[in-house]
Every structure is written in C-alpha cells, then in structure tokens.
Design a protein around this motif. Sequence first.
Motif, PDB file in Angstrom:
ATOM      1  N   LEU A  51       0.822  -1.218   0.000  1.00  0.00           N
ATOM      2  CA  LEU A  51       0.000   0.000   0.000  1.00  0.00           C
ATOM      3  C   LEU A  51       0.855   1.266   0.000  1.00  0.00           C
ATOM      4  CD1 LEU A  51      -2.796  -1.068   2.487  1.00  0.00           C
ATOM      5  CD2 LEU A  51      -3.001  -0.788   0.009  1.00  0.00           C
ATOM      6  N   ALA A  52       1.893   1.246   0.803  1.00  0.00           N
ATOM      7  CA  ALA A  52       2.772   2.414   0.878  1.00  0.00           C
ATOM      8  C   ALA A  52       4.199   1.923   1.036  1.00  0.00           C
ATOM      9  CB  ALA A  52       2.377   3.266   2.085  1.00  0.00           C
ATOM     10  N   PRO A  53       5.161   2.591   0.373  1.00  0.00           N
ATOM     11  CA  PRO A  53       6.543   2.102   0.452  1.00  0.00           C
ATOM     12  C   PRO A  53       7.070   2.113   1.884  1.00  0.00           C
ATOM     13  CG  PRO A  53       6.407   4.207  -0.731  1.00  0.00           C
ATOM     14  CD  PRO A  53       5.016   3.800  -0.427  1.00  0.00           C
ATOM     15  N   LEU A  54       7.858   1.075   2.191  1.00  0.00           N
ATOM     16  CA  LEU A  54       8.435   0.994   3.541  1.00  0.00           C
ATOM     17  C   LEU A  54       9.734   1.796   3.576  1.00  0.00           C
ATOM     18  CD1 LEU A  54       7.970  -2.863   4.011  1.00  0.00           C
ATOM     19  CD2 LEU A  54       6.563  -1.072   5.028  1.00  0.00           C
ATOM     20  N   SER A  55      10.029   2.375   4.728  1.00  0.00           N
ATOM     21  CA  SER A  55      11.251   3.178   4.858  1.00  0.00           C
ATOM     22  C   SER A  55      12.462   2.266   4.875  1.00  0.00           C
ATOM     23  CB  SER A  55      11.218   3.981   6.161  1.00  0.00           C
ATOM     24  OG  SER A  55      10.028   4.723   6.223  1.00  0.00           O
ATOM     25  N   GLU A  56      13.401   2.539   3.996  1.00  0.00           N
ATOM     26  CA  GLU A  56      14.634   1.732   3.945  1.00  0.00           C
ATOM     27  C   GLU A  56      15.400   1.874   5.250  1.00  0.00           C
ATOM     28  OE1 GLU A  56      17.184   1.758   0.520  1.00  0.00           O
ATOM     29  OE2 GLU A  56      15.486   2.180  -0.808  1.00  0.00           O
ATOM     30  N   GLY A  57      16.048   0.810   5.672  1.00  0.00           N
ATOM     31  CA  GLY A  57      16.847   0.858   6.894  1.00  0.00           C
ATOM     32  C   GLY A  57      16.083   0.406   8.127  1.00  0.00           C
ATOM     33  N   THR A  58      14.752   0.293   8.004  1.00  0.00           N
ATOM     34  CA  THR A  58      13.985  -0.181   9.166  1.00  0.00           C
ATOM     35  C   THR A  58      14.001  -1.710   9.220  1.00  0.00           C
ATOM     36  OG1 THR A  58      11.953  -0.243   7.901  1.00  0.00           O
ATOM     37  CG2 THR A  58      12.405   1.806   9.094  1.00  0.00           C
ATOM     38  N   ILE A  59      13.686  -2.210  10.396  1.00  0.00           N
ATOM     39  CA  ILE A  59      13.653  -3.678  10.551  1.00  0.00           C
ATOM     40  C   ILE A  59      12.566  -4.259   9.652  1.00  0.00           C
ATOM     41  CG2 ILE A  59      13.162  -5.559  12.185  1.00  0.00           C
ATOM     42  CD1 ILE A  59      14.408  -3.776  14.364  1.00  0.00           C
ATOM     43  N   LEU A  60      11.438  -3.557   9.605  1.00  0.00           N
ATOM     44  CA  LEU A  60      10.314  -4.044   8.786  1.00  0.00           C
ATOM     45  C   LEU A  60      10.718  -4.152   7.316  1.00  0.00           C
ATOM     46  CD1 LEU A  60       7.352  -4.891   8.929  1.00  0.00           C
ATOM     47  CD2 LEU A  60       6.704  -2.522   8.502  1.00  0.00           C
ATOM     48  N   TYR A  61      11.492  -3.174   6.854  1.00  0.00           N
ATOM     49  CA  TYR A  61      11.949  -3.199   5.463  1.00  0.00           C
ATOM     50  C   TYR A  61      12.837  -4.433   5.228  1.00  0.00           C
ATOM     51  CZ  TYR A  61      14.265  -1.883   1.128  1.00  0.00           C
ATOM     52  OH  TYR A  61      14.763  -1.887  -0.157  1.00  0.00           O
ATOM     53  N   SER A  62      13.744  -4.668   6.187  1.00  0.00           N
ATOM     54  CA  SER A  62      14.644  -5.826   6.048  1.00  0.00           C
ATOM     55  C   SER A  62      13.852  -7.128   6.043  1.00  0.00           C
ATOM     56  CB  SER A  62      15.647  -5.864   7.213  1.00  0.00           C
ATOM     57  OG  SER A  62      16.326  -4.644   7.279  1.00  0.00           O
ATOM     58  N   VAL A  63      12.842  -7.209   6.923  1.00  0.00           N
ATOM     59  CA  VAL A  63      12.003  -8.429   6.980  1.00  0.00           C
ATOM     60  C   VAL A  63      11.254  -8.594   5.664  1.00  0.00           C
ATOM     61  CG1 VAL A  63       9.972  -9.470   8.092  1.00  0.00           C
ATOM     62  CG2 VAL A  63      11.749  -8.411   9.492  1.00  0.00           C
ATOM     63  N   SER A  64      10.716  -7.493   5.165  1.00  0.00           N
ATOM     64  CA  SER A  64       9.877  -7.564   3.953  1.00  0.00           C
ATOM     65  C   SER A  64      10.655  -8.090   2.752  1.00  0.00           C
ATOM     66  CB  SER A  64       9.288  -6.190   3.627  1.00  0.00           C
ATOM     67  OG  SER A  64      10.261  -5.362   3.032  1.00  0.00           O
ATOM     68  N   ARG A  65      11.969  -7.858   2.759  1.00  0.00           N
ATOM     69  CA  ARG A  65      12.803  -8.315   1.627  1.00  0.00           C
ATOM     70  C   ARG A  65      12.766  -9.847   1.511  1.00  0.00           C
ATOM     71  NH1 ARG A  65      14.170  -5.482  -2.199  1.00  0.00           N
ATOM     72  NH2 ARG A  65      16.262  -6.351  -2.446  1.00  0.00           N
ATOM     73  N   PHE A  66      12.507 -10.498   2.620  1.00  0.00           N
ATOM     74  CA  PHE A  66      12.506 -11.962   2.597  1.00  0.00           C
ATOM     75  C   PHE A  66      11.099 -12.553   2.422  1.00  0.00           C
ATOM     76  CE2 PHE A  66      16.473 -10.830   4.619  1.00  0.00           C
ATOM     77  CZ  PHE A  66      17.360 -11.704   4.024  1.00  0.00           C
ATOM     78  N   LEU A  67      10.123 -11.680   2.287  1.00  0.00           N
ATOM     79  CA  LEU A  67       8.756 -12.162   2.064  1.00  0.00           C
ATOM     80  C   LEU A  67       8.496 -12.289   0.560  1.00  0.00           C
ATOM     81  CD1 LEU A  67       6.928 -10.069   4.801  1.00  0.00           C
ATOM     82  CD2 LEU A  67       7.379 -12.525   4.819  1.00  0.00           C
TER      83      LEU A  67
END
Lengths: 325, 265
Positions: free
Chosen positions: B187-203
């Motif tokens: 829905l909305a881009p995740l902020s790079e550098g956050t933990i959520l962004y790092s997790v999302s890369r593996f989804l």
Amino acid sequence: MRTKSEDNAFVRLANVTKTYPGAKKTAVDNLSLALQPGEILALLGPNGAGKTTTVKMIAGLVLPSSGNIQVRGFDMVQDRTKGVRQLGAVLEGARNLYWRLSARENLLYFGSLRLVPRRDLNQRIDELLKLVDLSDHQHIEVRKYSRGMQQKLAIAAAMLHDPNVLLLDEPTLGLDVQAARKLEETIAILAREQGKGILLTTHTMLLAETLADRVFIIHEGQEVAFASTQELLKKFNGNREATEIRVDGRMAESTIDFLQQMFAGVSAAPNVETTMLTWPEPKQSRVVDLLKYLDEQDEIILEINRRQAKLEEVFISLTERGEKK
Amino acid sequence: MIAFFLQIVGAEAWRELRRMRAYPFDFLADQTLFLIGFLLLSGLFQVVAEGDYTKEAQLASLVGFLTWRAADGCLLRTVNGLTDDAQWGTLEQVWLSGLLPRLIFIARSIVIFISYVIRVLIIAVILIILLGLSPHYPFGVALVFFFTQIGVFGVAYMIVGFHLVYKSVAAMTMAFSTALLFVTGALAPLSEGTILYSVSRFLPLAAGISLLQEMIVFGTSFEKIVEDPNFYWLLATTFAYGIAGWVVMGWGQRIARRHGSLAHY
C-alpha cells in the motif's frame, strides 16, 4: 517395478503390520491375505479391529510399518501410483464426491483425473450410470441424492478407469434395506460378471454371508479366521450348534447376568411374554446343565431348538474370545 | 504426457467454474469488497496526505494492492481447497487417482492463478477508469507478476504440507495473508533501513511489488528491470519459496500417509 506373483492374486498382503506413530496398540498385526480375480472377500471385525487401516494400506493411503502389499504385482509402497491405477476405492465416513456437482459432472471430473481418454469418457460414464441405475438422475446435484444413490455413484466413480480391484469400506452403512439390496446386486455383478476382485468391510453379517466367497475375521489387528464362508460355518457347525431356548415370561436382568456368568456365550433377548436364550457353541452335556439350572430357577421352558450357527454367531464367538485360527 | 496434464488442468478449470456457478454471490461479494476496500484505503491516504496523494502514489498503491489481492486469493483458495477436500473425503479420492498428487496441485494452482488474474484485472479496469489513472504496460510486466505469484504458491504449498501433518496450521493462512498487505510495501513504500523493510525483503511479494510499481507507474522497461538487482532478488526468493513449498508438501504427504491422517481435518 512389477514383480511376478506366484499366482494370479489381484491383491496380496504378506506379514503386514501397522503401528501408528505415538499409538500404544498395533492397529494391524502381521496380516497376510490374498484377493483372487472375481472374488468377493469380506473383511469382518468389531469397531477398531483394523479393517479401515487395512483397506487404506491396500489403497496406498496409509503406509505399513512392515510387510509387503502388492496390487496386481505393484508394490504399494515403492510403486504406489502404478498400483493405485489398478484399484478403485469407496471409503467409509467420506463423501468421496463433490456434492455441488451433478453425478455426471463428478464422473467427468474424476474420469479426467484418472486419465480416462476424453473420447472414451462419455461412453464409459453412460455405461456406469446404467450399471448403478442412475441414468435418469445424472444431472441432479449429488447433495440432493439419497445416501444409497450417493454410495452407488461413489462406486461408479471408483470404477471409471475399469480397475481390477474394488475396495469398499462399509458399502451398505446407513442404507435402507432396499438400497442395500440394490447395492449388493451391483457388487455381485461386478465380481461375477466382470471378474473384479472386491474386498469389502462390513458390520452386516448377512451381507458377508450372502455375498462373500471368503471371510477374513480380524480382531484387535490380528487374523482370527480366514476361510470361505461355507468352510467357516462348516468348521464351527462341526462341533458347535446353536441352541435356542424360549422361556416363559420376561427374565429379570439380574438373572440373565448371573446366567451369562455361569454359561459364557449365552445371549438373551427378553420381551414382554417370553425370553429367548441363544447359545452358539454348547456341548449337549452343557445344554443339559443349562436346562437343569433353568429348572432350578423355576423357569418354564416353552421351546428348545437346535440349529446350525449363523455367521454372526461364529463372528461373535470368535471375536469375543479372541481365538486364533 | 503434456496432453494428460492439459486434461487435468481442463478438469480442474471446469470444476472451478462449476464451483463458482454453485456459489455465484461469493464472486460478486468478493469483487465488491476489494473494490470498495481500495477506494476506502485510497480515501484514507488522501486524508493522511492532506490532499497531497498524487496520481502516481495512488497508482503505486493500486499495483501493490492488486498484486497482494491476487496473492491473497491464490493462497487462501489453495489452502482452503485442500482443507475442504480433506473434510469431504475427496482428498483421498484425489490421492487415489494414480497421479502424483503434487501434479494435481500444480494443475489446480494454474487454474487458481488464472482465476485470480481475471478477478484482479476486472477490479483494475474499474478502478483505473473510476480514479482516472494512467498506467504503463511495458513488455514483461506479466512475467514479473507471474514470478511474484509463484513465491506465494510456494508459501501455500508449505502451509498445505504442514496442514497435512499438523491439522490446525491452515487457520494461520488468513492472518499471514493479511499481514502480507501491510509488511510488503503493497500500500505504501516501507522506509529503507527499518527492521520491517529488512524483513519484507525476505517475504514473497515485496520485491515483485516494487518492480511492478516501477514498470506500471513509471513505465520502466523490462530491459531496465532485468538490470535491477531487485529482479534477481525476486527470482531468488521465488525460487526459494517454490522449492521449499515443493519439499514441504512432499514431506507432509509422506508423514500424513504414515500417520493415516490424509482424510483428517
């Protein structure tokens, strides 16, 4: 890899054992049997005896812990997909069909799944619908069918690829007398006229007695008896006749309990005016003992009848005592 | 062999159509729900952005939302299809067909995929017209979409495999699917550098959604996309999830046969 069998058996079980992971009891213990072409083999046993596990192992749905199962020479562990193509199965407690599809739609779907060539499928469906007497109802959704019609359609679906072996787990369960009779006729036609090997499990002794060529009695996972229906009856009737004693009046439950403790195997059917006692395997001297006991209790004996034991009585006698063959 | 496989795909497609015929309002209700759902989310973003919710941002959200919607449908339909079959006893009949069960699942997946692509396209056309959006359709966009969804099927197969052994696992599907909407940047881009962004890369969806947004919103060509390391990350995650799904489903079948639990639910 298909192996050469010593005979033409459609299904062969050799020393098959199944223990479910975590279970304390062995579900099936060292069973061996063979199903011949054109034969109807009844697998009998009380609830939890291991009948369904045996059927599912033959169908490749449950892996045996040890032993060997072959269906037309195909090992059901190593070569399951090839072995499965040789059989059809209708399993108890399952719908086996899609209820939102009509009979014909179900057969078209399962026929495609069983790789029946498209050009032959419609003709095959017509034949099967005729065999199970559902041609006139083929466009009705299966959920609107009676239990008997659903069961017959499930058999037709299992027969789509013209398998040599048919496994029927409790085929007449929940059917009324008429529906059960019609289903029995269909089963008989499949074995006698089409040469299918049919293994059925049932609680209905009459079904086994009238339909089965051989009976395999299983109790707590173990073989108790395996013989032709006639042999089994003959064997037990050789030294065991059933005695029926009709006593005047309704016997008290405490009297019946005491009687059953003294004379193991006696069953009692009390009604308002009389009580029928049935004893499947008494020696004559023991019958006399029973009669003396009844006389001492001032019971009025109305009728005594000695007759051959029925399969049901043989079954109860064997499974209650857990006798080995 | 191909002819037989097509016959199975045909049978599955035909069964799916009959199922839709039996439940006609499910389809309509589903489509309406997701159409209105996006309009509501879009309105919410407009309020949060204080009127600065641009057409590009709206289109990016739509691409993410619809990619997720297709994934959500494929995931739920695949898992629910198995649990329904187990409940009805038809799963054992499928196993008795003499085909490799995983082959039948692939045929089903193809049908489910096509079915949800059609559903998503219908919603896309309506929303693009309603919102006055101007998407780009560069060559290769369908391929990127396809790779994105394969990873999702990998997850579905894993859940199916676990469900065959541990019967309550399927209940987690909807929670997982819903979570994907919010943690993949759909829905909305995740902020790079956050933990959520790092997790999302593996989804399974994150890399694909980002690439699809590049292509459809900004018109980036497939040639440029192929040069993007993100594309190879998409292939890697897709491959990893696909293989994991295949292996776990095979494992689940073996264990279920050992436990005699194919028909249990």
